[in-house]
Design a protein around this motif. Structure first.
Motif: not given
Length: 62
Positions: A29-40, A47-57
């Motif tokens: 889950l992601i808050s709208y505020e965090m999604a907006r921050k990443w979009a900015d 503001v995307p409806a979803q984000w695909c994240i990739r990082q170690n583990f």
């Protein structure tokens, strides 16, 4: 798909597959505020409806 000889067309079989998904497998889950921050930060004008994240583990959809 079944591959055939070079001169012949491949055989493609169209199927409808019904699957039930585990909604909690790899879903976060992601808050709208965090999604907006990443979009900015990325300079997006929406503001995307979803984000695909990739990082170690870490990987998945938010």
């Amino acid at each position: 798909m079944t591959e055939t000889d070079y001169e012949d067309d491949d055989i493609i079989e169209i199927k409808d597959i019904v699957e039930s998904f585990n909604r909690f497998d790899g879903q976060g889950l992601i808050s709208y505020e965090m999604a907006r921050k990443w979009a900015d930060e990325l300079g997006l004008d929406y503001v995307p409806a979803q984000w695909c994240i990739r990082q170690n583990f870490i990987k998945g959809m938010l």
